[in-house]
Every structure is written in structure tokens, then in C-alpha cells.
Design a protein around this motif. Sequence first.
Motif, mmCIF file in Angstrom:
data_model
loop_
_atom_site.group_PDB
_atom_site.id
_atom_site.type_symbol
_atom_site.label_atom_id
_atom_site.label_comp_id
_atom_site.label_asym_id
_atom_site.label_seq_id
_atom_site.Cartn_x
_atom_site.Cartn_y
_atom_site.Cartn_z
ATOM 1 N N GLY A 173 55.724 -35.315 -65.851
ATOM 2 C CA GLY A 173 54.577 -35.322 -66.341
ATOM 3 C C GLY A 173 54.178 -36.948 -66.951
ATOM 4 N N ALA A 174 55.020 -37.954 -66.314
ATOM 5 C CA ALA A 174 54.632 -39.236 -66.723
ATOM 6 C C ALA A 174 53.401 -39.982 -65.933
ATOM 7 C CB ALA A 174 56.071 -40.067 -66.510
ATOM 8 N N ASP A 175 53.333 -41.175 -66.139
ATOM 9 C CA ASP A 175 52.287 -41.734 -65.557
ATOM 10 C C ASP A 175 52.623 -42.320 -64.079
ATOM 11 O OD1 ASP A 175 50.788 -41.142 -67.677
ATOM 12 O OD2 ASP A 175 50.375 -43.082 -68.501
ATOM 13 N N TRP A 176 51.895 -42.170 -63.366
ATOM 14 C CA TRP A 176 52.068 -42.925 -61.873
ATOM 15 C C TRP A 176 50.857 -43.215 -61.293
ATOM 16 C CZ3 TRP A 176 52.760 -37.519 -62.207
ATOM 17 C CH2 TRP A 176 52.109 -36.988 -61.275
ATOM 18 N N TRP A 177 50.603 -44.289 -60.542
ATOM 19 C CA TRP A 177 49.545 -44.497 -59.870
ATOM 20 C C TRP A 177 49.699 -44.396 -58.156
ATOM 21 C CZ3 TRP A 177 44.624 -46.955 -61.691
ATOM 22 C CH2 TRP A 177 44.165 -47.026 -60.533
ATOM 23 N N GLY A 178 49.245 -43.415 -57.413
ATOM 24 C CA GLY A 178 49.334 -43.370 -55.952
ATOM 25 C C GLY A 178 48.528 -44.325 -55.317
ATOM 26 N N ALA A 179 48.839 -45.293 -54.502
ATOM 27 C CA ALA A 179 47.868 -45.955 -53.748
ATOM 28 C C ALA A 179 48.113 -45.618 -52.375
ATOM 29 C CB ALA A 179 48.494 -47.468 -54.136
ATOM 30 N N GLY A 180 46.965 -45.558 -51.512
ATOM 31 C CA GLY A 180 46.849 -45.180 -50.273
ATOM 32 C C GLY A 180 46.118 -43.888 -50.075
ATOM 33 N N PRO A 181 45.812 -43.887 -48.811
ATOM 34 C CA PRO A 181 45.024 -42.649 -48.310
ATOM 35 C C PRO A 181 45.460 -41.365 -48.725
ATOM 36 C CG PRO A 181 45.092 -44.242 -46.303
ATOM 37 C CD PRO A 181 46.206 -44.514 -47.405
ATOM 38 N N GLY A 182 44.579 -40.260 -49.396
ATOM 39 C CA GLY A 182 45.203 -39.101 -49.884
ATOM 40 C C GLY A 182 46.017 -39.231 -50.968
ATOM 41 N N ALA A 183 46.432 -40.498 -51.617
ATOM 42 C CA ALA A 183 47.561 -40.456 -52.510
ATOM 43 C C ALA A 183 46.910 -39.935 -53.832
ATOM 44 C CB ALA A 183 48.032 -41.959 -52.753
ATOM 45 N N HIS A 184 47.855 -39.382 -54.657
ATOM 46 C CA HIS A 184 47.468 -38.530 -56.034
ATOM 47 C C HIS A 184 48.101 -39.418 -57.149
ATOM 48 C CE1 HIS A 184 46.270 -34.437 -54.678
ATOM 49 N NE2 HIS A 184 46.379 -35.015 -53.683
ATOM 50 N N SER A 185 47.285 -39.484 -58.241
ATOM 51 C CA SER A 185 47.896 -40.285 -59.487
ATOM 52 C C SER A 185 47.810 -39.303 -60.634
ATOM 53 C CB SER A 185 46.870 -41.768 -59.395
ATOM 54 O OG SER A 185 46.858 -42.494 -58.425
ATOM 55 N N HIS A 186 48.332 -39.782 -61.501
ATOM 56 C CA HIS A 186 48.180 -39.343 -62.998
ATOM 57 C C HIS A 186 48.427 -40.315 -63.921
ATOM 58 C CE1 HIS A 186 49.922 -37.378 -66.780
ATOM 59 N NE2 HIS A 186 48.869 -36.481 -66.342
ATOM 60 N N VAL A 187 47.537 -40.370 -65.016
ATOM 61 C CA VAL A 187 47.734 -41.134 -66.263
ATOM 62 C C VAL A 187 47.075 -40.362 -67.250
ATOM 63 C CG1 VAL A 187 46.848 -43.317 -67.193
ATOM 64 C CG2 VAL A 187 47.614 -43.382 -64.654
ATOM 65 N N GLY A 188 48.032 -40.236 -68.131
ATOM 66 C CA GLY A 188 47.483 -39.617 -69.536
ATOM 67 C C GLY A 188 46.526 -38.173 -69.603
ATOM 68 N N GLY A 189 46.832 -37.451 -68.864
ATOM 69 C CA GLY A 189 46.251 -36.268 -68.483
ATOM 70 C C GLY A 189 45.341 -36.252 -67.542
ATOM 71 N N VAL A 190 45.022 -37.358 -66.900
ATOM 72 C CA VAL A 190 43.949 -37.449 -65.875
ATOM 73 C C VAL A 190 44.712 -37.529 -64.533
ATOM 74 C CG1 VAL A 190 41.867 -38.722 -64.827
ATOM 75 C CG2 VAL A 190 42.226 -38.575 -67.450
ATOM 76 N N ARG A 191 44.281 -36.552 -63.670
ATOM 77 C CA ARG A 191 45.012 -36.534 -62.281
ATOM 78 C C ARG A 191 43.827 -36.951 -61.253
ATOM 79 N NH1 ARG A 191 46.601 -31.576 -61.789
ATOM 80 N NH2 ARG A 191 48.752 -32.229 -62.447
ATOM 81 N N TRP A 192 43.929 -37.881 -60.268
ATOM 82 C CA TRP A 192 42.736 -38.086 -59.268
ATOM 83 C C TRP A 192 43.543 -38.297 -58.026
ATOM 84 C CZ3 TRP A 192 44.578 -41.709 -62.758
ATOM 85 C CH2 TRP A 192 44.700 -42.928 -62.095
ATOM 86 N N TRP A 193 42.648 -38.103 -56.880
ATOM 87 C CA TRP A 193 43.164 -38.519 -55.495
ATOM 88 C C TRP A 193 42.391 -39.152 -54.712
ATOM 89 C CZ3 TRP A 193 42.420 -33.938 -58.446
ATOM 90 C CH2 TRP A 193 41.093 -33.453 -58.190
ATOM 91 N N ASN A 194 42.870 -39.815 -53.844
ATOM 92 C CA ASN A 194 42.049 -40.767 -52.917
ATOM 93 C C ASN A 194 41.373 -40.049 -51.669
ATOM 94 O OD1 ASN A 194 42.525 -42.937 -54.397
ATOM 95 N ND2 ASN A 194 44.291 -43.939 -53.056
ATOM 96 N N VAL A 195 40.663 -40.521 -51.203
ATOM 97 C CA VAL A 195 39.974 -40.305 -49.710
ATOM 98 C C VAL A 195 41.268 -40.113 -48.837
ATOM 99 C CG1 VAL A 195 37.788 -41.017 -50.130
ATOM 100 C CG2 VAL A 195 39.153 -42.325 -49.204
ATOM 101 N N LYS A 196 41.159 -39.203 -47.725
ATOM 102 C CA LYS A 196 42.419 -39.028 -47.087
ATOM 103 C C LYS A 196 42.439 -40.251 -45.890
ATOM 104 C CE LYS A 196 43.004 -35.008 -45.220
ATOM 105 N NZ LYS A 196 42.677 -33.670 -44.717
ATOM 106 N N HIS A 197 41.141 -40.376 -45.238
ATOM 107 C CA HIS A 197 41.368 -41.119 -43.937
ATOM 108 C C HIS A 197 41.450 -42.637 -44.136
ATOM 109 C CE1 HIS A 197 40.264 -42.866 -40.131
ATOM 110 N NE2 HIS A 197 40.534 -41.577 -39.394
ATOM 111 N N PRO A 198 42.337 -43.135 -43.408
ATOM 112 C CA PRO A 198 42.546 -44.604 -43.709
ATOM 113 C C PRO A 198 41.458 -45.584 -43.594
ATOM 114 C CG PRO A 198 44.347 -43.765 -42.331
ATOM 115 C CD PRO A 198 43.480 -42.465 -42.476
ATOM 116 N N GLY A 199 40.346 -45.155 -42.689
ATOM 117 C CA GLY A 199 39.338 -46.082 -42.449
ATOM 118 C C GLY A 199 38.411 -45.841 -43.609
#
Length: 410
Positions: free
Chosen positions: A294-320
Motif C-alpha cells: 500500500g505504498a505510493d506509486w504513480w502509474g503513467a500511461g493509458p489505463g494505468a492506476h495510481s495510488h498516493v496517500g489513500g487516493v487511487r485514480w486511473w487514466n483513460v484507456k485509449h492511447p488516443g
Amino acid sequence: MPSALPDGEPVPADGALPASALAGAAGRPLGFYLHVPYCATRCGYCDFNTYTATELRGTGGVLASRDNYADTLVDEVRLARKVLGDDPREVRTVFVGGGTPTLLAAGDLVRMLGAVRDEFGLAPDAEITTEANPESVDPAYLATLREGGFNRISFGMQSAKQHVLKILDRTHTPGRPEACVAEARAAGFDHVNLDLIYGTPGESDDDWRASLDAALGAGPDHVSAYALIVEEGTQLARRIRRGEVPMTDDDVHADRYLIAEEALSAAGYDWYEVSNWATSDAGRCLHNELYWRGADWWGAGPGAHSHVGGVRWWNVKHPGAYAGALAAGKSPGAGREILTDEDRRVERVLLELRLREGVPLSLLREAGLAASRRALGEGLLQEGPYEAGSAVLTLRGRLLADAVVRDLVD
């Protein structure tokens, strides 16, 4: 990275995080996951957010091009710098995954890593990993990666048997992954992983033993072995539904896991997560451990998921769509959720129970503690660690890990 995205609240256009997520961030480990969504062909079992050239044709224009993808991802790394602020915070791990990262030029992967280094700095002992398709690398490619700062590489082997690879729609030649291990060592890689899959329709126990023998003979310091999961919507699921190949079997999966444990432990590999073995603590995948703890990570790229300090988010899926958002100066985030303390407790139990160190009993509620006592009596948890305050799976417990964790989280 499964292709389906969850629901969630909108992500601000600038990607800003709540102040609570950044509080104390300088004291927490930070990793980066860099997603490359391209594949030469789609494997029949794959449900990840990946695209072949045919699938992208006409849907994303120049924005979805593999040729300029590294530039686009670098833009998100720079966005991460703005969102996370200027407090000193070196990156502990970087993991480039996909898809097939090695469809990009080696220099592109090095440039993506360079953006993380330039914007954040890397810890002196940072673990820098890329996944690789055995057929898309050669000694020169590997040397460029190593010179550019990568020190760990993971090859998708899956099986040593041609008929098993055919069912999985894997295109590499048997024997090529093992050769890649030697080439990576020659290039100076400190750590090398081979990924294996067991339980493929048509695979026998002897086929699985042959795959393990081939992998161990290559001498990686890390092996991942995953049971095949048939995901809805994949080509393999459709073939099974039509009766072309048999459905996978849980009992077969258990037998194959025991075969893997016996072979790997005899060869000097110790399990540290239910599906992962390493020859030493130094060989463990630190990046994955960030996820599991449960540490912090930033996911860069289409559809990638991230988590920082209890906030989780995800990117749009399509590369365009992903490239278009960044080109417009906006966050590519598609949605996010703010985890409650209870959410985070449950996730710790779910993930840490799978680790060799187990999960502290102090995280369990009353019903979970009662379930842990039953699991101990049934031989699913180890007695010594339990007496010391931790729930640690036995070998039998590892076979039933999903059921055990369901009981422990109430």
C-alpha cells in the motif's frame, strides 16, 4: 493491468490531489509504473489494456502512434511532478510494463526513465525494471537498456512447450526466453525474472515440469508462476465456450502449484509472495512489494492506476484519448476514489496475507480473529508466526489463499 476501469469521482483537470494525500508524503516510498500499451499480436488469454496496430488504425490518429509515445508519457511524468509538489522525494522503483514495452526502441524506454530521474531523482539503490518479449530484444537492445539505467528485466516465458504456447497465442520460440537470460546477464543486468503460466488447457504435469526445468536451467534469480485465469471477453474464453479446448481446473492448478513449489525450493528459490519466488531477498521485486504494502506509486500511461496517500485514480484507456488529454494540458485521469481507513485496512489484509511475512493480527476485527483461529487449527496458518502476532500462510494455506483472506476480512 486489466482492461476494465472502475467507476469513480471525476479527476480535476490539473490532476490535483487532496492535501491529505500529500501529508507526510516525503516519508513514504514512491514508485513509478510506466505503461506501454502496444503489442505485436494479442495473446488469447490477455485481458490487459493493450492494442495492436490493427486495433489502433483509424481510432487515434497520430496521437496513438507508437513512434511518439515516449514523448507523451514524458508529459505525464512532468504532470506528476506538478501534482506531487517540490518536496524532496526520490523514486525507489520504476517498472515499465505492458503490453510489450520492448516494441519501443530501447532509447525510448531509456528516455522515459530519464524523465523520472530528471523530475524526481532516483534513489541510489533504485530498482529499475522492464518487461520484455523474448523475440523483441537482442544483445544490443539489452546493452542499451543496461547502459541507460535499467538493472532488472522480466521475460515472458509462460511455457517451454510449443503446444502450450500455441494455446496461449504466444509467438516466441521455445528456448528463446532462456537464451535471453544469458544475454541479459552478459549485458550486466543484476536481476532477471522469468514469468510462467500453469494450467493451460492441454498442458500435462510433465509439460509443466519441463517448463520449470527449462526456466531453472537458465539461472534467473526470480521466477513468477501464475495460474491461468480465463477472463471473459478473451479469445481463450470464446474457444472454451465453443468447446474447442477444455476449461481449466482448480484441482489441476493446485497440483501444478505444488509441483512448482517442490521444484523451486529444491533449486534454492524461496517464496516471498504466493506466486513469486527468489533466490535471495535482493532478488525480490521491490516494485510489486510497493503495491502489496500500500505504498505510493504513480502509474503513467493509458489505463494505468495510481495510488498516493489513500487516493487511487486511473487514466483513460485509449492511447488516443490519453495523448489528447496531455496535449491539451489536462490530466488523463478518468476517475478516482478516496479510500477510507476501513478500505485501507481491508486492502492490507487482502494483500499482505499473500506475503511471506504475513499480516499483523492487530489488523483483524473480531470475526477475522475468530476466522484466523479456525485457519490455524486447520493447518492454513503457521503456528510460530501466529504466536508472535502475525497470520502467515502455510503451503496448504497458499493453495487456499483466496478463501482464507475472505474469512479474515470478515
